[in-house]
Write an enzyme that holds these catalytic residues in place. Structure first.
Site, mmCIF file in Angstrom:
data_model
loop_
_atom_site.group_PDB
_atom_site.id
_atom_site.type_symbol
_atom_site.label_atom_id
_atom_site.label_comp_id
_atom_site.label_asym_id
_atom_site.label_seq_id
_atom_site.Cartn_x
_atom_site.Cartn_y
_atom_site.Cartn_z
ATOM 1 C CG ASP A 47 -1.882 1.161 1.216
ATOM 2 O OD1 ASP A 47 -2.963 0.997 0.647
ATOM 3 O OD2 ASP A 47 -1.545 2.235 1.750
ATOM 4 C CE1 TYR A 52 0.760 7.840 2.457
ATOM 5 C CE2 TYR A 52 1.109 5.555 1.842
ATOM 6 C CZ TYR A 52 0.324 6.540 2.422
ATOM 7 O OH TYR A 52 -0.891 6.190 2.963
ATOM 8 C CE LYS A 77 -3.627 4.727 0.326
ATOM 9 N NZ LYS A 77 -2.216 4.555 0.746
ATOM 10 C CG HIS A 110 -4.323 9.775 0.110
ATOM 11 N ND1 HIS A 110 -2.980 9.671 -0.140
ATOM 12 C CD2 HIS A 110 -4.490 9.340 1.387
ATOM 13 C CE1 HIS A 110 -2.368 9.189 0.942
ATOM 14 N NE2 HIS A 110 -3.267 8.980 1.870
HETATM 15 N N1 LIG Z 1 -5.196 6.467 3.596
HETATM 16 C C1 LIG Z 1 -4.654 7.164 4.560
HETATM 17 O O1 LIG Z 1 -4.973 8.340 4.768
HETATM 18 C C2 LIG Z 1 -3.610 6.526 5.416
HETATM 19 C C3 LIG Z 1 -3.153 7.166 6.581
HETATM 20 C C4 LIG Z 1 -2.184 6.519 7.371
HETATM 21 C C5 LIG Z 1 -1.712 5.273 6.990
HETATM 22 N N2 LIG Z 1 -2.158 4.681 5.830
HETATM 23 C C6 LIG Z 1 -1.655 3.361 5.388
HETATM 24 O O2 LIG Z 1 -1.708 2.441 6.471
HETATM 25 C C7 LIG Z 1 -0.389 1.916 6.688
HETATM 26 C C8 LIG Z 1 -0.187 1.562 8.152
HETATM 27 O O3 LIG Z 1 -0.423 2.686 8.986
HETATM 28 P P1 LIG Z 1 0.734 3.525 9.711
HETATM 29 O O4 LIG Z 1 1.997 3.367 8.963
HETATM 30 O O5 LIG Z 1 0.200 4.897 9.891
HETATM 31 O O6 LIG Z 1 0.806 2.914 11.162
HETATM 32 P P2 LIG Z 1 0.848 1.450 11.828
HETATM 33 O O7 LIG Z 1 1.067 0.406 10.808
HETATM 34 O O8 LIG Z 1 -0.343 1.370 12.733
HETATM 35 O O9 LIG Z 1 2.126 1.570 12.775
HETATM 36 C C9 LIG Z 1 3.419 1.749 12.284
HETATM 37 C C10 LIG Z 1 4.354 2.038 13.479
HETATM 38 O O10 LIG Z 1 4.329 0.941 14.395
HETATM 39 C C11 LIG Z 1 5.620 0.375 14.521
HETATM 40 N N3 LIG Z 1 5.448 -1.087 14.480
HETATM 41 C C12 LIG Z 1 5.060 -1.839 13.426
HETATM 42 N N4 LIG Z 1 4.967 -3.127 13.753
HETATM 43 C C13 LIG Z 1 5.308 -3.215 15.061
HETATM 44 C C14 LIG Z 1 5.419 -4.292 15.971
HETATM 45 N N5 LIG Z 1 5.150 -5.548 15.588
HETATM 46 N N6 LIG Z 1 5.800 -4.019 17.248
HETATM 47 C C15 LIG Z 1 6.053 -2.752 17.641
HETATM 48 N N7 LIG Z 1 5.965 -1.688 16.821
HETATM 49 C C16 LIG Z 1 5.600 -1.915 15.530
HETATM 50 C C17 LIG Z 1 6.452 0.893 13.364
HETATM 51 O O11 LIG Z 1 7.799 1.073 13.769
HETATM 52 P P3 LIG Z 1 9.101 0.675 12.889
HETATM 53 O O12 LIG Z 1 8.817 1.023 11.457
HETATM 54 O O13 LIG Z 1 10.173 1.531 13.499
HETATM 55 O O14 LIG Z 1 9.338 -0.799 13.103
HETATM 56 C C18 LIG Z 1 5.799 2.226 13.092
HETATM 57 O O15 LIG Z 1 6.316 3.215 13.960
HETATM 58 C C19 LIG Z 1 0.514 3.026 6.165
HETATM 59 O O16 LIG Z 1 1.855 2.605 5.982
HETATM 60 C C20 LIG Z 1 -0.205 3.401 4.919
HETATM 61 O O17 LIG Z 1 0.030 2.440 3.904
HETATM 62 C C21 LIG Z 1 -3.092 5.296 5.059
#
Ligand SMILES: NC(=O)c1ccc[n+]([C@@H]2O[C@H](COP(=O)([O-])OP(=O)(O)OC[C@H]3O[C@@H](n4cnc5c(N)ncnc54)[C@H](OP(=O)(O)O)[C@@H]3O)[C@@H](O)[C@H]2O)c1
Length: 283
Positions: A47, A52, A77, A110
């Protein structure tokens, strides 16, 4: 129990792996390695987004993996500055050029940006319909759409979005938008599924993880998939990328599911912006 990633069938007949890998906030210089690691572990769904800044590196990682393009589900997106139809067409061309791919599996608006563009996201959506017709977007969907926005598309457009990608995690259940999606055949993609780490110290979740001898991240990701949502946790830490992949070889019972769902703080639990007012335009 084998750790097999299920496919979810979308309302257009295409399928999407329920677990993917998100690349928000992965620096371009780190993206080839992180996505390469994810593909090596077995993730087959990435994704990304124009916002990004790492589409080119995602494309590079897919090519370097040696996997056939058809084996990897790629989402991107439309960025906020490009909602006018001609801009959306040019932006979509740029996305495919950056990825060096001739199609994406899924292309999303998005953000709805209801306070910009005279409130018109319908003409933007109709432009995505063109990309689906010409086959360069196998599926099209939306992100951060509220119920009112989805109702408007239902009234004014042809194609029902294949997904709605919205903020969902134990502190923000986003129940109304998820319920609308369930009722209208629009699967929910849960972004920030572990609230960017903010739920990981929650005492209830820590207890559950200890009882099951799993990590909190695994328990929370398992809760999402048992609710039927699609998730793509982000990590640049190889051991976490691996850990997050292993969520299909255990179950949460009904009582545990309810304990996690009960952590919902409603609107106060939202970590990201509210889509009704979000109006960020990149420079
Ligand atoms: N459409 C939208 O508006 C929107 C908005 C936000 C996100 N997204 C999408 O959703 C995806 C995921 O959301 P996100 O990146 O915001 O947050 P997330 O996946 O909820 O969390 C990512 C964070 O958690 C840490 N982490 C990941 N796995 C872990 C584990 N097993 N144990 C401990 N810490 C862990 C990562 O650290 P490290 O990397 O340092 O390991 C990073 O800091 C995004 O990458 C993106 O593709 C979309």
């Amino acid at each position: 129990m084998a750790n097999t990633i299920p496919d979810i069938t979308l309302n257009d007949g295409n399928t999407i792996p329920q677990l993917g890998f998100g690349v928000y906030q992965i620096e371009p210089k780190d993206t080839v390695e992180a996505v390469g690691k994810a593909l090596e572990i077995g993730y087959r769904h990435i994704d990304t987004a124009e916002m990004y800044g790492n589409e080119a590196e995602v494309g590079e990682a897919v090519r370097r993996s040696g996997l056939d393009r058809r084996e990897v589900f790629v989402t991107s997106k439309l960025n906020n500055g490009f909602h006018r139809p001609d801009d959306a067409r040019a932006a979509f061309d740029s996305t495919l050029a950056a990825l060096k791919m001739d199609y994406v599996d899924l292309f999303l608006i998005h953000w709805p940006l209801p306070t910009l563009y005279d409130g018109d996201f319908v003409s933007t959506w109709r432009t995505l319909e063109e990309f689906r017709r010409d086959g360069r977007a196998r599926s099209i969907g939306v992100s951060n759409f509220q119920v009112a926005h989805l109702e408007r598309l239902a009234a004014e457009a042809e194609v029902v979005p294949a997904v709605n990608q919205i903020e969902v995690h134990p502190y923000f259940g986003n129940a109304d938008v998820r319920a609308y999606g369930r009722a209208h055949g629009i699967p929910t993609e849960a972004w920030s599924p572990i609230a960017q780490g903010k739920v990981l110290d929650d005492p209830t979740l820590v207890d559950i993880a200890e009882e099951l001898d799993r990590t909190v991240a695994q328990v929370v990701l398992r809760w999402h998939v048992q609710r039927g949502d699609i998730v793509f946790p982000k990590s640049t830490t190889p051991q976490r990328i691996e850990e997050n992949f292993h969520i299909f070889d255990f179950d949460l019972d009904d009582a545990t599911m309810e304990r996690i769902t009960g952590l919902d703080k409603g609107e106060a639990g939202r970590q990201g912006p509210n889509p009704d007012t979000f109006d960020y335009l990149p420079a």
